[in-house]
Design a protein around this motif. Structure first.
Motif, PDB file in Angstrom:
ATOM      1  N   TYR A 168       0.850  -1.186   0.000  1.00 37.62           N
ATOM      2  CA  TYR A 168       0.000   0.000   0.000  1.00 37.62           C
ATOM      3  C   TYR A 168       0.889   1.240   0.000  1.00 37.62           C
ATOM      4  O   TYR A 168       1.925   1.265   0.681  1.00 37.62           O
ATOM      5  N   PRO A 169       0.496   2.288  -0.744  1.00 37.64           N
ATOM      6  CA  PRO A 169       1.312   3.513  -0.722  1.00 37.64           C
ATOM      7  C   PRO A 169       1.493   4.094   0.675  1.00 37.64           C
ATOM      8  O   PRO A 169       2.596   4.467   1.068  1.00 37.64           O
ATOM      9  N   LEU A 170       0.390   4.162   1.457  1.00 34.00           N
ATOM     10  CA  LEU A 170       0.478   4.765   2.785  1.00 34.00           C
ATOM     11  C   LEU A 170      -0.529   4.117   3.728  1.00 34.00           C
ATOM     12  O   LEU A 170      -1.698   3.925   3.364  1.00 34.00           O
ATOM     13  N   VAL A 171      -0.067   3.795   4.915  1.00 35.12           N
ATOM     14  CA  VAL A 171      -0.937   3.308   5.996  1.00 35.12           C
ATOM     15  C   VAL A 171      -0.739   4.227   7.190  1.00 35.12           C
ATOM     16  O   VAL A 171       0.390   4.392   7.678  1.00 35.12           O
ATOM     17  N   ALA A 172      -1.821   4.859   7.643  1.00 36.33           N
ATOM     18  CA  ALA A 172      -1.765   5.801   8.770  1.00 36.33           C
ATOM     19  C   ALA A 172      -2.381   5.154  10.006  1.00 36.33           C
ATOM     20  O   ALA A 172      -3.514   4.660   9.959  1.00 36.33           O
ATOM     21  N   LEU A 173      -1.643   5.162  11.104  1.00 33.49           N
ATOM     22  CA  LEU A 173      -2.096   4.583  12.366  1.00 33.49           C
ATOM     23  C   LEU A 173      -2.293   5.694  13.390  1.00 33.49           C
ATOM     24  O   LEU A 173      -1.375   6.473  13.653  1.00 33.49           O
ATOM     25  N   LEU A 174      -3.489   5.777  13.973  1.00 29.60           N
ATOM     26  CA  LEU A 174      -3.774   6.713  15.061  1.00 29.60           C
ATOM     27  C   LEU A 174      -3.954   5.921  16.344  1.00 29.60           C
ATOM     28  O   LEU A 174      -4.779   5.000  16.407  1.00 29.60           O
ATOM     29  N   THR A 175      -3.179   6.271  17.376  1.00 28.70           N
ATOM     30  CA  THR A 175      -3.272   5.616  18.674  1.00 28.70           C
ATOM     31  C   THR A 175      -3.340   6.670  19.766  1.00 28.70           C
ATOM     32  O   THR A 175      -2.910   7.815  19.571  1.00 28.70           O
ATOM     33  N   LEU A 176      -3.846   6.290  20.918  1.00 22.06           N
ATOM     34  CA  LEU A 176      -3.931   7.196  22.062  1.00 22.06           C
ATOM     35  C   LEU A 176      -2.561   7.329  22.708  1.00 22.06           C
ATOM     36  O   LEU A 176      -1.877   6.334  22.975  1.00 22.06           O
ATOM     37  N   ALA A 177      -2.142   8.589  22.964  1.00 19.51           N
ATOM     38  CA  ALA A 177      -0.811   8.832  23.521  1.00 19.51           C
ATOM     39  C   ALA A 177      -0.744   8.476  24.997  1.00 19.51           C
ATOM     40  O   ALA A 177       0.267   7.953  25.469  1.00 19.51           O
ATOM     41  N   ASP A 178      -1.816   8.754  25.742  1.00 21.20           N
ATOM     42  CA  ASP A 178      -1.833   8.486  27.186  1.00 21.20           C
ATOM     43  C   ASP A 178      -2.371   7.090  27.443  1.00 21.20           C
ATOM     44  O   ASP A 178      -3.447   6.716  26.950  1.00 21.20           O
ATOM     45  N   GLU A 179      -1.644   6.324  28.214  1.00 22.59           N
ATOM     46  CA  GLU A 179      -2.055   4.955  28.505  1.00 22.59           C
ATOM     47  C   GLU A 179      -3.356   4.901  29.288  1.00 22.59           C
ATOM     48  O   GLU A 179      -4.147   3.958  29.143  1.00 22.59           O
ATOM     49  N   ASN A 180      -3.618   5.919  30.114  1.00 23.68           N
ATOM     50  CA  ASN A 180      -4.855   5.933  30.900  1.00 23.68           C
ATOM     51  C   ASN A 180      -6.084   6.104  30.011  1.00 23.68           C
ATOM     52  O   ASN A 180      -7.171   5.623  30.342  1.00 23.68           O
ATOM     53  N   ASP A 181      -5.928   6.807  28.867  1.00 26.20           N
ATOM     54  CA  ASP A 181      -7.061   7.000  27.969  1.00 26.20           C
ATOM     55  C   ASP A 181      -7.492   5.697  27.302  1.00 26.20           C
ATOM     56  O   ASP A 181      -8.648   5.565  26.879  1.00 26.20           O
ATOM     57  N   ARG A 182      -6.601   4.734  27.210  1.00 31.19           N
ATOM     58  CA  ARG A 182      -6.937   3.464  26.581  1.00 31.19           C
ATOM     59  C   ARG A 182      -7.907   2.650  27.432  1.00 31.19           C
ATOM     60  O   ARG A 182      -8.536   1.711  26.934  1.00 31.19           O
ATOM     61  N   GLU A 183      -7.999   2.998  28.717  1.00 34.03           N
ATOM     62  CA  GLU A 183      -8.956   2.310  29.586  1.00 34.03           C
ATOM     63  C   GLU A 183     -10.351   2.920  29.484  1.00 34.03           C
ATOM     64  O   GLU A 183     -11.326   2.313  29.926  1.00 34.03           O
ATOM     65  N   ILE A 184     -10.453   4.103  28.894  1.00 33.15           N
ATOM     66  CA  ILE A 184     -11.737   4.814  28.825  1.00 33.15           C
ATOM     67  C   ILE A 184     -12.506   4.427  27.570  1.00 33.15           C
ATOM     68  O   ILE A 184     -13.713   4.202  27.606  1.00 33.15           O
ATOM     69  N   TYR A 185     -11.794   4.348  26.436  1.00 28.19           N
ATOM     70  CA  TYR A 185     -12.448   4.153  25.143  1.00 28.19           C
ATOM     71  C   TYR A 185     -12.418   2.684  24.733  1.00 28.19           C
ATOM     72  O   TYR A 185     -11.446   1.969  24.994  1.00 28.19           O
ATOM     73  N   ASP A 186     -13.494   2.260  24.067  1.00 29.88           N
ATOM     74  CA  ASP A 186     -13.520   0.921  23.491  1.00 29.88           C
ATOM     75  C   ASP A 186     -12.608   0.845  22.270  1.00 29.88           C
ATOM     76  O   ASP A 186     -11.987  -0.181  22.009  1.00 29.88           O
ATOM     77  N   ILE A 187     -12.536   1.926  21.494  1.00 32.33           N
ATOM     78  CA  ILE A 187     -11.678   1.974  20.313  1.00 32.33           C
ATOM     79  C   ILE A 187     -10.310   2.497  20.744  1.00 32.33           C
ATOM     80  O   ILE A 187     -10.185   3.616  21.236  1.00 32.33           O
ATOM     81  N   ILE A 188      -9.273   1.698  20.545  1.00 29.49           N
ATOM     82  CA  ILE A 188      -7.944   2.067  21.016  1.00 29.49           C
ATOM     83  C   ILE A 188      -7.018   2.508  19.885  1.00 29.49           C
ATOM     84  O   ILE A 188      -5.975   3.122  20.151  1.00 29.49           O
ATOM     85  N   SER A 189      -7.376   2.222  18.642  1.00 24.73           N
ATOM     86  CA  SER A 189      -6.548   2.660  17.518  1.00 24.73           C
ATOM     87  C   SER A 189      -7.366   2.596  16.233  1.00 24.73           C
ATOM     88  O   SER A 189      -8.397   1.901  16.160  1.00 24.73           O
ATOM     89  N   MET A 190      -6.892   3.321  15.228  1.00 25.00           N
ATOM     90  CA  MET A 190      -7.548   3.329  13.921  1.00 25.00           C
ATOM     91  C   MET A 190      -6.489   3.234  12.828  1.00 25.00           C
ATOM     92  O   MET A 190      -5.513   3.988  12.825  1.00 25.00           O
TER      93      MET A 190
END
Length: 332
Positions: free
Chosen positions: A171-193
């Motif tokens: 693929y030409p480009l794959v963009a990954l978005l993740t939460l920077a703060d580890e505590n925020d990963r406990e709040i949201y069901d979606i942890i990356s896109m």
């Protein structure tokens, strides 16, 4: 005596045949009406009645907040040589990691590993799953609610002008978005896109666009984010001339579905009215065609989509009746 009477009736009167035929008719009629529950058989009904009584399954939906947003700025100017500009809109501080020339096979293998082995919640986790099968990567810190424009480009010393002919292995480009703060990963069901982006090059010059977007959940599932096709009303005024109140209503409807305006196929002229009655608010998404064109009152009468005539297998509502009543109270 009875036998003598029947023999006499058989020899001298046609009433015997009439009685036999009448008896058979009564018995057959009773069996047919009993089989169909004293109702009219389906083969005798018209097509419209049968269509209205056909059951379309309604999916039970669960509302999930998506902390990530990504869109392409000026896609017409993007290319492999000149780079691409991405606009992010995140609810929390996040990390944007771009992988140029990512292996197609390794990427889908990484998604399977997220499901079966370990969670891809950090850029390092994706790199380990990819086995470094990419040409170049760059990372940016995204502040929450900042809507930053990020310019991404391959280094000139790579001297890459295209990724070969179709079908491609990268693929030409794959963009990954993740939460920077580890505590925020406990709040949201979606942890990356994960966003798979096509960028035109010397060999493949189709316009720049997002091919796929995958939402990765903390429980291990991942979902393909699909576009919804909103109904268009030829009698309505263009969306650019609509009032701010109408724009805010449309935007709130999309936000409740976990979508933004950029993720919905943009029609030339949009309307929030049902395409059938032209009175109710559009609230139902029909599957598998993904047309959003019916209100709560009209959806029960359709087995086929009124826009494309494809048979409806399932449907789901963008918002519940309670949420609609709250919106009406806010409008008042």
């Amino acid at each position: 005596m009875a036998a003598v009477f029947l023999v006499t009736l058989y020899e001298y009167s046609p009433l015997f045949y009439i009685a036999v035929v009448f008896t058979c008719f009564i018995v057959t009629t009773g069996l047919v009406l009993g089989w169909f529950g004293w109702d009219v058989p389906v083969i005798l009904r018209n097509s419209e009645e049968t269509q209205f009584n056909t059951r379309v399954f309604k999916k039970q939906m669960r509302q999930v907040k998506n902390p990530f947003g990504l869109e392409i700025t000026n896609p017409s100017s993007a290319s492999i040589t000149t780079g691409i500009t991405l606009t992010t809109d995140c609810l929390e501080d996040s990390l944007l990691t771009c992988y140029w020339g990512c292996s197609v096979q390794k990427l889908y293998g990484a998604l399977q590993k997220h499901f079966y082995c370990f969670r891809i919640s950090t850029p390092q986790a994706l790199e380990d799953a990819l086995y470094s099968e990419y040409l170049y990567h760059e990372q940016y810190f995204i502040k929450k609610d900042s809507k930053e424009e990020i310019y991404c480009q391959l280094p000139r010393d790579t001297k890459i002008e295209d990724f070969g002919t179709v079908p491609r292995s990268r693929y030409p480009l794959v963009a990954l978005l993740t939460l920077a703060d580890e505590n925020d990963r406990e709040i949201y069901d979606i942890i990356s896109m994960v966003s798979v982006i096509h960028i035109p090059d010397k060999t493949y010059k189709l316009p720049c666009r997002i091919l796929y977007q995958y939402l990765l959940l903390a429980q291990g599932q991942f979902h393909d984010l699909k576009q919804l096709f909103m109904s268009a009303n030829s009698n309505s005024t263009p969306s650019s001339n609509s009032s701010p109140e109408e724009k805010s209503t449309d935007q709130s409807l999309l936000e409740k579905a976990g979508l933004s305006e950029s993720e919905v196929e943009p029609p030339e002229e949009s309307s929030k009215d049902c395409v059938v009655c032209q009175n109710g608010t559009v609230n139902w998404v029909l599957l598998p065609c993904r047309h959003t064109c019916l209100c709560d009152g009209c959806v029960r009468y359709f087995q086929q989509c009124p826009m494309c005539r494809q048979f409806v297998q399932e449907s789901f509502a963008l918002c519940s009746q309670k949420e609609q009543e709250k919106d009406k109270l806010k409008a008042l």
